[in-house]
Write an enzyme that holds these catalytic residues in place. Structure first.
Site, PDB file in Angstrom:
ATOM      1  N   THR A 120      -0.836   2.070   6.870  1.00 52.22           N
ATOM      2  CA  THR A 120      -0.629   0.846   6.087  1.00 52.22           C
ATOM      3  C   THR A 120      -0.668  -0.348   7.011  1.00 52.22           C
ATOM      4  O   THR A 120      -0.074  -0.323   8.085  1.00 52.22           O
ATOM      5  CB  THR A 120       0.704   0.887   5.311  1.00 52.22           C
ATOM      6  OG1 THR A 120       0.940  -0.419   4.755  1.00 52.22           O
ATOM      7  CG2 THR A 120       1.883   1.268   6.187  1.00 52.22           C
ATOM      8  N   GLY A 121      -1.385  -1.383   6.602  1.00 52.13           N
ATOM      9  CA  GLY A 121      -1.485  -2.582   7.426  1.00 52.13           C
ATOM     10  C   GLY A 121      -2.803  -3.279   7.150  1.00 52.13           C
ATOM     11  O   GLY A 121      -3.444  -3.031   6.119  1.00 52.13           O
ATOM     12  N   THR A 132       0.875  -1.181   0.000  1.00 52.15           N
ATOM     13  CA  THR A 132       0.000   0.000   0.000  1.00 52.15           C
ATOM     14  C   THR A 132       0.904   1.220   0.000  1.00 52.15           C
ATOM     15  O   THR A 132       1.943   1.222   0.659  1.00 52.15           O
ATOM     16  CB  THR A 132      -0.885  -0.021   1.259  1.00 52.15           C
ATOM     17  OG1 THR A 132      -1.815  -1.090   1.158  1.00 52.15           O
ATOM     18  CG2 THR A 132      -1.640   1.295   1.451  1.00 52.15           C
ATOM     19  N   ARG A 188     -14.695  -6.454  -0.984  1.00 54.79           N
ATOM     20  CA  ARG A 188     -14.092  -6.105   0.310  1.00 54.79           C
ATOM     21  C   ARG A 188     -13.496  -4.687   0.260  1.00 54.79           C
ATOM     22  O   ARG A 188     -12.854  -4.306  -0.711  1.00 54.79           O
ATOM     23  CB  ARG A 188     -13.007  -7.127   0.650  1.00 54.79           C
ATOM     24  CG  ARG A 188     -12.266  -6.866   1.963  1.00 54.79           C
ATOM     25  CD  ARG A 188     -10.922  -6.199   1.732  1.00 54.79           C
ATOM     26  NE  ARG A 188     -10.167  -6.046   2.968  1.00 54.79           N
ATOM     27  CZ  ARG A 188      -9.036  -5.361   3.059  1.00 54.79           C
ATOM     28  NH1 ARG A 188      -8.518  -4.779   1.988  1.00 54.79           N
ATOM     29  NH2 ARG A 188      -8.425  -5.232   4.208  1.00 54.79           N
ATOM     30  N   VAL A 189     -13.733  -3.921   1.304  1.00 51.20           N
ATOM     31  CA  VAL A 189     -13.182  -2.566   1.395  1.00 51.20           C
ATOM     32  C   VAL A 189     -12.317  -2.483   2.650  1.00 51.20           C
ATOM     33  O   VAL A 189     -12.779  -2.831   3.742  1.00 51.20           O
ATOM     34  CB  VAL A 189     -14.304  -1.513   1.470  1.00 51.20           C
ATOM     35  CG1 VAL A 189     -13.701  -0.105   1.524  1.00 51.20           C
ATOM     36  CG2 VAL A 189     -15.253  -1.644   0.294  1.00 51.20           C
ATOM     37  N   GLY A 190     -11.083  -2.035   2.497  1.00 47.19           N
ATOM     38  CA  GLY A 190     -10.188  -1.864   3.637  1.00 47.19           C
ATOM     39  C   GLY A 190     -10.222  -0.441   4.165  1.00 47.19           C
ATOM     40  O   GLY A 190     -11.179   0.305   3.957  1.00 47.19           O
ATOM     41  N   ASP A 191      -9.168  -0.066   4.862  1.00 46.10           N
ATOM     42  CA  ASP A 191      -9.097   1.263   5.493  1.00 46.10           C
ATOM     43  C   ASP A 191      -8.719   2.366   4.516  1.00 46.10           C
ATOM     44  O   ASP A 191      -9.057   3.536   4.726  1.00 46.10           O
ATOM     45  CB  ASP A 191      -8.087   1.242   6.641  1.00 46.10           C
ATOM     46  CG  ASP A 191      -6.681   0.888   6.163  1.00 46.10           C
ATOM     47  OD1 ASP A 191      -6.539  -0.081   5.378  1.00 46.10           O
ATOM     48  OD2 ASP A 191      -5.719   1.567   6.561  1.00 46.10           O
TER      49      ASP A 191
HETATM   50  N1  GLY Z   1      -4.447  -1.337   4.285  1.00 52.92           N
HETATM   51  C1  GLY Z   1      -4.893  -1.746   3.034  1.00 52.92           C
HETATM   52  C2  GLY Z   1      -5.991  -2.711   3.066  1.00 52.92           C
HETATM   53  O1  GLY Z   1      -6.161  -3.399   4.077  1.00 52.92           O
HETATM   54  O2  GLY Z   1      -6.690  -2.819   2.114  1.00 52.92           O
END
Ligand code: GLY
Length: 317
Positions: free
Chosen positions: A235-236, A185, A213-216
């Protein structure tokens, strides 16, 4: 005093095994963009917002990171990308979710910021917006690299959990000198010569992620935050950063009297950790502090400050 910091993702367990043959282009990309944008931020010809947009675009275009070209592949073997950008002085923001046919998702997020409404668009809606803005829609296959295809096959053949090849094996693969995956990322935070702050983050998410799926990363306050005191890019493992509202928590912490950026960011990583938040963040403050903490084996990172560029991958020594 102007400042620019970038990250190219964090990951891995255990000791760092040193750079792999894949790392020089990643570091060269970060060094080139920091050397180019830093002086322009400092002489007042570039705003913080423009600096983070251009920095993230450069990393989206470098195939070694998990954003733009080189994004990881979802459970179907397809690219799907998220990005967001925020301007500190007025809280303007833009975000895109699940886009496939856009070369530079951060540019589309920036277009939404400039437009003012809506703030966030997903999938075909975001792509239609990008096309209206004059961005050329691309064949998503052009974003897929051999590295990501190999990583996806490893994930599929070993029936691993989503993201396993992104996060768990980064250190191991570095040890072996035979990297078939890695974190990636990308993000940038900037303080410009006028004291303005901005942050931007872009990602392909996690290998094998479920469709939708949606991340942060595209969520303002989770993966990206900027206000008049601080700018943050995370990032993570996205789910943990979402649950902690991690990036916004840095903003909340910096509102306290005598808040120290290092202490605030360490506290936020403490909040994220119980949710399984393996990763890190980068932050710059209006006072001219910059920190790049992480709780995993490595985080690709770089800073331009006082005319000098520094980059690193493994732990600070
Ligand atoms: N931090 C990026 C994700 O989990 O999509």
């Amino acid at each position: 005093m102007a400042l620019l910091a970038v990250h190219g993702g964090a990951g891995g367990d255990g000791p760092w095994g040193g750079p792999t043959p894949m790392d020089p282009p990643r570091l060269a990309c970060m060094e080139a963009l920091l050397s180019d944008l830093g002086p322009r931020l400092d002489d007042g010809s570039l705003s913080a917002l423009e600096a983070v947009r251009l920095a993230v675009m450069a990393m989206e275009d470098e195939g070694g990171f998990n954003a733009g070209v080189g994004s990881v592949l979802d459970e179907t073997g397809a690219v799907s990308m998220d990005a967001s950008i925020m301007r500190g002085e007025d809280g303007a923001a833009g975000a895109v979710v699940g886009v496939r046919r856009i070369q530079n998702p951060i540019d589309t997020a920036h277009g939404l910021l400039q437009g003012g409404w809506p703030l966030m668009l997903c999938a075909e809606g975001a792509e239609a917006f990008a096309a209206k803005q004059g961005q050329r829609l691309i064949d998503p296959e052009t974003l897929v690299t051999d590295l990501r295809r190999a990583q996806w096959r490893k994930w599929r053949d070993a029936s691993l959990r989503p993201g396993a090849t992104d996060e768990d094996d980064a250190a191991l693969d570095h040890d072996l000198g035979d990297e078939i995956d890695g974190p990636g990322t990308v993000g940038a935070v900037a303080l410009d010569a006028h004291g303005r702050l901005a942050a931007a983050t872009s990602t392909g998410g996690m290998t094998g992620k479920p469709v939708g799926r949606v991340g942060d990363t595209p969520v303002i306050g989770a993966g990206t935050w900027a206000d008049e005191r601080v700018a943050v890019s995370c990032t993570g493992v996205g789910e943990a950063y979402l649950r902690a509202c991690a990036a916004h928590e840095v903003g909340v912490g910096m509102r306290a009297d005598r808040a120290d950026l290092r202490t605030v960011c360490d506290h936020v990583l403490d909040l994220v950790e119980p949710y399984g938040g393996r990763g890190g963040l980068i932050a710059v403050s209006a006072d001219g502090d910059v920190v790049l903490p992480f709780r995993v084996t490595l985080m690709y990172r770089g800073v331009w400050r006082n005319g000098a560029v520094t980059t690193a991958i493994g732990p600070d020594v």
